[in-house]
Design an enzyme around this catalytic site. Sequence first.
Site, PDB file in Angstrom:
ATOM      1  N   ARG A 551      37.655  21.959  37.132  1.00 33.63           N
ATOM      2  CA  ARG A 551      36.420  21.508  37.930  1.00 33.63           C
ATOM      3  C   ARG A 551      35.586  20.321  37.374  1.00 33.63           C
ATOM      4  O   ARG A 551      35.603  20.004  36.407  1.00 33.63           O
ATOM      5  CB  ARG A 551      35.311  22.399  38.290  1.00 33.63           C
ATOM      6  CG  ARG A 551      35.768  23.726  38.937  1.00 33.63           C
ATOM      7  CD  ARG A 551      34.613  24.597  39.376  1.00 33.63           C
ATOM      8  NE  ARG A 551      33.953  25.086  37.842  1.00 33.63           N
ATOM      9  CZ  ARG A 551      32.775  25.438  37.931  1.00 33.63           C
ATOM     10  NH1 ARG A 551      31.962  25.267  38.974  1.00 33.63           N
ATOM     11  NH2 ARG A 551      32.326  25.860  36.848  1.00 33.63           N
ATOM     12  N   SER A 612      38.147  25.609  27.340  1.00 28.29           N
ATOM     13  CA  SER A 612      38.572  27.052  27.041  1.00 28.29           C
ATOM     14  C   SER A 612      39.847  27.436  26.481  1.00 28.29           C
ATOM     15  O   SER A 612      40.524  28.226  26.914  1.00 28.29           O
ATOM     16  CB  SER A 612      38.464  27.985  28.205  1.00 28.29           C
ATOM     17  OG  SER A 612      37.035  27.593  28.942  1.00 28.29           O
ATOM     18  N   ASP A 666      32.055  28.748  27.306  1.00 25.36           N
ATOM     19  CA  ASP A 666      31.453  29.126  28.372  1.00 25.36           C
ATOM     20  C   ASP A 666      30.488  30.010  27.939  1.00 25.36           C
ATOM     21  O   ASP A 666      29.360  30.395  28.751  1.00 25.36           O
ATOM     22  CB  ASP A 666      32.436  29.994  29.294  1.00 25.36           C
ATOM     23  CG  ASP A 666      33.206  30.919  28.472  1.00 25.36           C
ATOM     24  OD1 ASP A 666      33.080  31.061  27.283  1.00 25.36           O
ATOM     25  OD2 ASP A 666      33.983  31.721  29.118  1.00 25.36           O
TER      26      ASP A 666
END
Length: 926
Positions: A551, A612, A666
């Site tokens: 994203r 990540s 995150d």
Amino acid sequence: QIQRALRSLSIPLERLHIMKGHMMEDMCKGLSRQTHAQAKVRMLPTYICSTPNGTEKGNFLVVELCQNQVRTLLVTLYGDGNMSPQMMYKIFDMPEGLMQGEGEALFDFIAQCLSQFLAETISSDANNSELYLPLGFVFPFSCQQTQLDKAELLSWSKGFSCSGVVGKDVVELLQSSIDKLNRPDTSETGGGWMSPWKGRKPSQSAPSPPYRVEVVALLNDTVGTMMTCSMEGRACEVGMVADKGSNCCFMAEAYLVEITDETSGRMCVNTEWGCFGDDGTLNDVFTPYDESVDEESSNPGEQRFEKMVGSLYLGEIVRHALIALTAEKAIFTGTNAAVLKEKGVFTMQHVLEIVNNEDSITEVKRILEALGLQPSERDCGRVHQICRAVMGRAATLHATGLAAILSYMCQTRDLESLMVNVGVEGELYTGYPRFEEIMLSVSRLLSPECMATILPSRDGSGRGAAMVTAVALRLAAQRRAVNEVLAPLRLSREDLVKVQALMREEMQRGLGKETNASASVRMLPTYVTHTPDGTEKGDFLALDLGGTNFRVLVVRVTEDGITMASEIYVIPAAIMQGTGEELFDHIIDCIIDFQTKQNLMTQMLPLGFTFSFPCKQVGLDKALLLTWTKGFSASGCVGQDVVQLLRDAAKRKRHLGMQVVALVNDTVGTMMACGYDDPKCEIGLIVGTGTNACYMEEMKNVGTVEGEQGRMCINMEWGAFGDNGCLDHLFTHFDKVVDESTINPGKQRFEKLISGMYLGEIVRQILMVMTEKELLFQGKPCPKLQTKDIFKTKFLSTIELSNGLALRQIRTILNELELDATFDDSVLMREVCQTVSLRAAQLCAAGLAAVVEKMRENRGLDQLSVTVGVDGTLYKLHPCFSSNLQKTLKDLAPNCNVSFLLSEDGSGKGAALVAAVADRAANAME
């Protein structure tokens, strides 16, 4: 006059619908903790939580206290579906005066009856040594039952008035009397060793070994009626007695029986519906004949429903109707009918003989003439009509009560339709052939969504009591076996305190410069030194890369709050496995496309990069890729600074519209996203597919980074806690099996006890063991259950819904797994899921307790107030996880006031806020 009398005894369908509604309202009142004491329909819990499944076997004693007698039975079940129980019984007459004497004498007499019965029934056989005989006690008086084997007598009735019993536990009184007959070497393990030959003369044959008799269940005949009808896999969930009195019981959802602590599964509730209408709701259908019967009874104004339907009263209703019609000169105009004024002269037997005889006129004439009346043929016809009306009304009212129960069951089980077996027993049912036909047709009109099948009950107070006792023993044995399987997963407070202490030790090791390399909790510095303070303003970009989709976001921070726009882009497999340059060029192309669409190309915007993949972070905007995961294998990246790789690609593409200022994971993003809304948020927690935590640590304690001033967010990477073996004592057989089947055995061990990726698999392993032990699915093999990962963690959330309405969803899950499960199986599956998810929440809380206590001590506070920003599907979607975590945390860290705030988009919004805070700090330095 005769038509008016018949109309008064016939209740219109519309009125029956209203009556059904009132009955359902009263049932709800009886089940509610707040209104139970005032309810007319008492809805008494029986503590019977299962019906027979046909596997029950063994010898079971029953003792029933009757009107003037004691009945003893020995029932042998063979586990054959309860089709062919062997029954032996003996009836003992009570001595005169015993019913009004001392309570102790009554219970001693019952125990002596049992002793004599055993002496005559069980042969002297060495195989019978140390024979355990569980006993079911049928005690037909009003009791307050608090367990299956605990009930205090509220009041005597039926001519009994023994002293010293009201307010006492009658099970305990009977057991005490049985214990008096013990041999000197009585076992203290519960239950009395009864020698049936106590007191025999020496000349008689030598006694055989004793038998340990234990009272395990107390019940009434209505419950027994239901229990006798469950056989060959047909569960009977409603019991009705249509006899001298009237009553009904049914299997209710346990969580609705508020006056008990049971919340799982079902519990049989004894409605005691005979008192329905005592508050006046039946006044408009209570005829003058009913009023006369009520006034002449021993309890006027009470049990009004029962007085309209019980066979003890139907003959009397007919008698008063005939008296009224005689006074109106509608019948017996040429004869003296004074005999009808004698109470009890017209019996239920008379009524049955009249309505059941094909040549009814002749039968009526014979009966009336035997009473001394001289009826005309017209009189006989009208008496026959009245008898039929009274009997029809009784059957119709039973049907209305049944319809209320069926609709209630259907609604509370969240079903569109209900099919159920109803066990029925009693003089009205057996003596009146049309009773079943009327009851089924009327109940179907009143509850069209329900289909009832009537099953004739056989000896509910005898065989039924044995069934209750047998089921109680089966459930007790199952409970012991289930507890044995689940015990290793049930953590004590001491266990959790130890986990908290171990986590604290590992945190210290991870923070130490010399010990960091060997610590299982890595305590990685993130170089994030501040949380949002509300002064951040402007547009910030975020890039969230963690899989085949990524994203790009723009986050606009203004005085009015935060707004976001985003777009998802795909990374083709060829680029994932190509060169590093191709990968990062593709990412920059997508960023350019996004900024163009958002009209952001003319500005240089700070960008927060959520990456990540395993990295070694050496600065806020510098992190070395340790290894690729999730299908990526782009060359030339491992060991390189991924932020610099992104900057190099921007240079190649000559893109000046962004400046990478921070690389974030995150967990940190979650803390930062919540920190914007709550300045006290200094902890981030992820409990989803994986689990991790971060928090603001004092710089002076971070030995792996230079500097003493201020604070830094530490990414704990606590999923690996226990990889050094410190949690081995908590790893069960199921955890080890799951661990060995993963791609990283021995790694991320704490995560494998907590996170959503593994909980479903742990449950599957437990279900397989329980099936092997014949605790589930009757031990039948379940091939699909052998498939790894077939039991998804999301099933836990569905199964654990606490309101009891998840049965349809559970059935869907079971069908998907091709499991042939009973309701009891569903209840046990729920318990397994609850045990696994509770342990996960408790362990997570123990880890969090170590964090908040360290923060409190760091700051020298007596009381710490802090907020935890949380993300992850397990925390957000599981019905109990969050409450279990918070409750345990409060217990383990009582000096910390911890609030929880759900994160919205930690990896997007959070990453942008890290960039915003970094930009704010840079501007302040300038």
